[in-house]
Design an enzyme around this catalytic site. Structure first.
Site, PDB file in Angstrom:
ATOM      1  N   ARG A 193      13.414 -17.690  10.994  1.00  0.00           N
ATOM      2  CA  ARG A 193      14.510 -18.607  11.372  1.00  0.00           C
ATOM      3  C   ARG A 193      15.702 -18.547  10.420  1.00  0.00           C
ATOM      4  O   ARG A 193      16.363 -19.552  10.185  1.00  0.00           O
ATOM      5  CB  ARG A 193      14.029 -20.063  11.482  1.00  0.00           C
ATOM      6  CG  ARG A 193      12.968 -20.391  12.535  1.00  0.00           C
ATOM      7  CD  ARG A 193      13.432 -20.103  13.938  1.00  0.00           C
ATOM      8  NE  ARG A 193      13.197 -18.689  14.205  1.00  0.00           N
ATOM      9  CZ  ARG A 193      11.986 -18.195  14.533  1.00  0.00           C
ATOM     10  NH1 ARG A 193      10.973 -18.979  14.662  1.00  0.00           N
ATOM     11  NH2 ARG A 193      11.830 -16.913  14.766  1.00  0.00           N
ATOM     12  N   SER A 216      13.125 -27.109  18.050  1.00  0.00           N
ATOM     13  CA  SER A 216      12.425 -27.651  16.884  1.00  0.00           C
ATOM     14  C   SER A 216      13.454 -28.104  15.858  1.00  0.00           C
ATOM     15  O   SER A 216      14.357 -27.347  15.517  1.00  0.00           O
ATOM     16  CB  SER A 216      11.546 -26.579  16.250  1.00  0.00           C
ATOM     17  OG  SER A 216      10.551 -26.218  17.165  1.00  0.00           O
ATOM     18  N   GLU A 260      16.110 -27.075  11.026  1.00  0.00           N
ATOM     19  CA  GLU A 260      16.366 -25.748  11.604  1.00  0.00           C
ATOM     20  C   GLU A 260      17.784 -25.623  12.181  1.00  0.00           C
ATOM     21  O   GLU A 260      18.425 -24.586  11.987  1.00  0.00           O
ATOM     22  CB  GLU A 260      15.327 -25.448  12.685  1.00  0.00           C
ATOM     23  CG  GLU A 260      15.489 -24.054  13.260  1.00  0.00           C
ATOM     24  CD  GLU A 260      14.462 -23.734  14.333  1.00  0.00           C
ATOM     25  OE1 GLU A 260      13.264 -23.873  14.071  1.00  0.00           O
ATOM     26  OE2 GLU A 260      14.885 -23.351  15.432  1.00  0.00           O
TER      27      GLU A 260
HETATM   28  C1  LIG Z   1      15.244 -26.771  24.214  1.00  0.00           C
HETATM   29  C2  LIG Z   1      15.464 -25.783  23.086  1.00  0.00           C
HETATM   30  C3  LIG Z   1      14.494 -24.849  22.772  1.00  0.00           C
HETATM   31  C4  LIG Z   1      14.684 -23.925  21.743  1.00  0.00           C
HETATM   32  N1  LIG Z   1      13.709 -23.015  21.473  1.00  0.00           N
HETATM   33  C5  LIG Z   1      13.888 -22.103  20.490  1.00  0.00           C
HETATM   34  C6  LIG Z   1      12.881 -21.136  20.206  1.00  0.00           C
HETATM   35  O1  LIG Z   1      11.837 -21.091  20.852  1.00  0.00           O
HETATM   36  N2  LIG Z   1      13.114 -20.246  19.218  1.00  0.00           N
HETATM   37  C7  LIG Z   1      14.270 -20.252  18.496  1.00  0.00           C
HETATM   38  O2  LIG Z   1      14.415 -19.418  17.608  1.00  0.00           O
HETATM   39  N3  LIG Z   1      15.251 -21.160  18.754  1.00  0.00           N
HETATM   40  C8  LIG Z   1      15.086 -22.074  19.722  1.00  0.00           C
HETATM   41  N4  LIG Z   1      16.053 -23.000  19.981  1.00  0.00           N
HETATM   42  C9  LIG Z   1      17.296 -23.021  19.166  1.00  0.00           C
HETATM   43  C10 LIG Z   1      18.496 -22.277  19.814  1.00  0.00           C
HETATM   44  O3  LIG Z   1      18.335 -22.140  21.183  1.00  0.00           O
HETATM   45  C11 LIG Z   1      18.710 -20.901  19.199  1.00  0.00           C
HETATM   46  O4  LIG Z   1      18.898 -21.011  17.813  1.00  0.00           O
HETATM   47  C12 LIG Z   1      19.915 -20.183  19.796  1.00  0.00           C
HETATM   48  O5  LIG Z   1      19.971 -18.862  19.318  1.00  0.00           O
HETATM   49  C13 LIG Z   1      21.251 -20.871  19.503  1.00  0.00           C
HETATM   50  O6  LIG Z   1      22.245 -20.236  20.290  1.00  0.00           O
HETATM   51  P1  LIG Z   1      23.612 -20.959  20.623  1.00  0.00           P
HETATM   52  O7  LIG Z   1      24.497 -19.981  21.285  1.00  0.00           O
HETATM   53  O8  LIG Z   1      23.356 -22.222  21.371  1.00  0.00           O
HETATM   54  O9  LIG Z   1      24.145 -21.268  19.159  1.00  0.00           O
HETATM   55  P2  LIG Z   1      25.086 -22.491  18.717  1.00  0.00           P
HETATM   56  O10 LIG Z   1      24.283 -23.738  18.704  1.00  0.00           O
HETATM   57  O11 LIG Z   1      26.339 -22.495  19.485  1.00  0.00           O
HETATM   58  O12 LIG Z   1      25.384 -22.071  17.209  1.00  0.00           O
HETATM   59  C14 LIG Z   1      24.344 -22.049  16.249  1.00  0.00           C
HETATM   60  C15 LIG Z   1      24.914 -21.445  14.952  1.00  0.00           C
HETATM   61  O13 LIG Z   1      25.277 -20.080  15.181  1.00  0.00           O
HETATM   62  C16 LIG Z   1      26.670 -19.902  14.961  1.00  0.00           C
HETATM   63  N5  LIG Z   1      27.126 -18.974  15.986  1.00  0.00           N
HETATM   64  C17 LIG Z   1      27.030 -19.095  17.326  1.00  0.00           C
HETATM   65  N6  LIG Z   1      27.521 -17.998  17.931  1.00  0.00           N
HETATM   66  C18 LIG Z   1      27.945 -17.169  16.947  1.00  0.00           C
HETATM   67  C19 LIG Z   1      28.544 -15.894  16.922  1.00  0.00           C
HETATM   68  N7  LIG Z   1      28.797 -15.209  18.054  1.00  0.00           N
HETATM   69  N8  LIG Z   1      28.856 -15.349  15.737  1.00  0.00           N
HETATM   70  C20 LIG Z   1      28.603 -16.016  14.567  1.00  0.00           C
HETATM   71  N9  LIG Z   1      28.024 -17.218  14.527  1.00  0.00           N
HETATM   72  C21 LIG Z   1      27.694 -17.790  15.713  1.00  0.00           C
HETATM   73  C22 LIG Z   1      27.293 -21.288  15.069  1.00  0.00           C
HETATM   74  O14 LIG Z   1      28.500 -21.362  14.342  1.00  0.00           O
HETATM   75  C23 LIG Z   1      26.189 -22.125  14.476  1.00  0.00           C
HETATM   76  O15 LIG Z   1      26.242 -22.042  13.072  1.00  0.00           O
HETATM   77  C24 LIG Z   1      15.895 -23.944  21.008  1.00  0.00           C
HETATM   78  C25 LIG Z   1      16.888 -24.897  21.329  1.00  0.00           C
HETATM   79  C26 LIG Z   1      16.676 -25.805  22.351  1.00  0.00           C
HETATM   80  C27 LIG Z   1      17.742 -26.809  22.691  1.00  0.00           C
END
Ligand SMILES: Cc1cc2nc3c(=O)[nH]c(=O)nc-3n(C[C@H](O)[C@H](O)[C@H](O)COP(=O)(O)OP(=O)(O)OC[C@H]3O[C@@H](n4cnc5c(N)ncnc54)[C@H](O)[C@@H]3O)c2cc1C
Length: 398
Positions: A164, A250, A390
């Site tokens: 993570r 999480s 996380e």
């Molecule tokens: C219901 C649920 C279940 C989940 N299950 C899992 C799981 O099983 N495993 C897991 O690992 N995660 C899980 N997650 C967490 C999440 O989905 C992941 O971390 C996902 O990769 C976040 O993507 P996002 O585009 O929504 O990022 P955001 O929330 O938009 O951003 C997260 C971080 O990444 C940065 N960021 C986003 N895009 C970029 C980019 N293109 N370049 C540089 N920085 C960037 C943002 O600035 C921020 O710091 C879950 C979340 C939810 C709500």
């Protein structure tokens, strides 16, 4: 450009005040141009994908939010004839990419089905679940470093991907513009019914659900369907009608402690030995049911047998050996149950999954932070272990 955009509408926790300024990029060139323009103007900025790993404070973001909505998947044959290379734009939805790969019989990310968010954010915390982790298939990213003129290729090794986390989560500022993956083309390897067989199943709960043994292979579509069903039962697939999914997944990572510290935790607590200096093995976020954990522990029993005999001894304990503990177990055994909420708060522990903190509708970021602090302090006073969040916290802190 939009002003005063409410981030609560763009995050899965549904909290967060406005951004002073928001720009949205729909092409790679536009993304590079908007990022450079933002950085030249100065001031704070935030990259935003699907908002599924963000807890934004009630005051919002005083600077610019760069919303990444680029799309496109380019594919070519891999160097090895059984592989395929994909270059995917950062704004593609991660789960759409998984569905695309699975529909073609490409394997390596089927166990990552149902994870919300964008492709560009996937390397930020090296997403993982159900026995697969991004680092097994990530080749490189195209990365626009803050203040750089153009994106440059960074290999997966340079990203220091681990459980993570990555250098991107640890403070390397910039934008992931595109992601390059190598998947296994399993389409020629079919089972009797014609399904393309995926990677060996590496997670006990998933093997159980599929009715197979660990290490068996099943058609990729079948693995995806089983993962989606397991995730849905835990509120881990976004559902606009289910507040148990209004979370960031999480909320705490599984703590990694020395063997010495691990021995202070009750012996029935789940634990996984982590090789020194090796990236920790995947502990899927939903690995919280007793039966699969028991199976997993049984799987490790042989390796642990000699330690078990000297459970109470401290002599011979190696502080270089790291042990991963289950954050969910620690929370549950510190007296916090599913559905728990502080009095008068609209933030609550999910009713399906102890590790997810949720917004029951109308919660503020501050209420979520208070709940997270309370959970953390309960675990610390009961077990002396400080849980780490996380999600990325912006404009707020625990
Ligand atoms: C219901 C649920 C279940 C989940 N299950 C899992 C799981 O099983 N495993 C897991 O690992 N995660 C899980 N997650 C967490 C999440 O989905 C992941 O971390 C996902 O990769 C976040 O993507 P996002 O585009 O929504 O990022 P955001 O929330 O938009 O951003 C997260 C971080 O990444 C940065 N960021 C986003 N895009 C970029 C980019 N293109 N370049 C540089 N920085 C960037 C943002 O600035 C921020 O710091 C879950 C979340 C939810 C709500």
């Amino acid at each position: 450009m939009t002003e005063a955009a409410p981030l609560a509408e763009l995050t899965t926790l549904r909290v967060g005040g406005p951004a002073a300024r928001m720009v949205t990029a729909t092409t790679e060139d536009e993304l590079v141009a908007l990022a450079r323009e933002t950085w030249e103007a100065g001031g704070p900025w935030l990259a935003l994908g699907g908002g599924s790993n963000l807890l934004v404070g009630d005051e919002g973001v005083p600077g610019t939010v760069i919303r990444i909505a680029t799309t496109g998947i380019a594919t070519r044959a891999g160097d090895d004839p059984h592989t395929v290379r994909l270059r995917v734009q950062a704004g593609e939805r991660w789960d759409d990419l998984v569905a695309y790969a699975v529909s073609r019989g490409w394997s390596g990310i089927e166990a990552l089905s149902g994870i919300p968010g964008s492709v560009g954010a996937a390397p930020v915390q090296n997403i993982g679940a159900y026995g697969q982790e991004l680092d097994a298939v990530l080749v490189a990213i195209d990365f626009l470093a803050e203040d750089a003129d153009a994106p440059r290729r960074m290999t997966a090794d340079e990203l220091e991907l681990a459980y993570r986390t990555s250098v991107l989560k640890q403070g390397l500022r910039g934008i992931v513009v595109a992601v390059e993956l190598e998947l296994h083309d399993t389409s020629p390897e079919r089972d009797v019914l014609g399904g393309a067989l995926g990677r060996p199943i590496a997670y006990p709960q998933l093997a159980n659900a599929l009715g197979v043994q660990l290490g068996d292979r099943v058609p990729v579509e079948q693995a995806r369907a089983a993962v989606l069903a397991l995730r849905a039962s835990k509120g881990m697939v976004l559902d606009p009608d289910d507040p148990d999914t209004w979370s960031a997944g999480s909320f705490f990572t599984n703590p990694i402690v020395s063997e010495h510290v691990a021995r202070t935790i009750p012996s029935d607590a789940p634990r996984w030995y982590v090789e020194p200096e090796a990236p920790p093995e995947v502990v899927p976020l939903t690995a919280l049911d007793a039966s699969p954990l028991e199976q997993f522990l049984a799987h490790q029993a042989e390796a642990e047998a000699s330690d078990a005999a000297s459970e109470t001894e401290t002599a011979g304990v190696d502080d270089d050996v790291h042990v991963k503990l289950s954050a969910a177990w620690l929370i549950e055994h510190s007296g916090i149950h599913r559905g728990f909420a502080l009095p008068g708060s609209r933030a609550a522990v999910s009713s399906k999954h102890t590790l997810a903190l949720t917004n029951r509708g109308g919660a503020s970021a501050e209420q979520l932070v208070q709940l997270a602090r309370f959970v953390r302090s309960r675990v610390q006073s009961e077990f002396g272990i400080v849980l780490e969040p996380e999600p990325v916290l912006v404009g707020t802190e625990l």
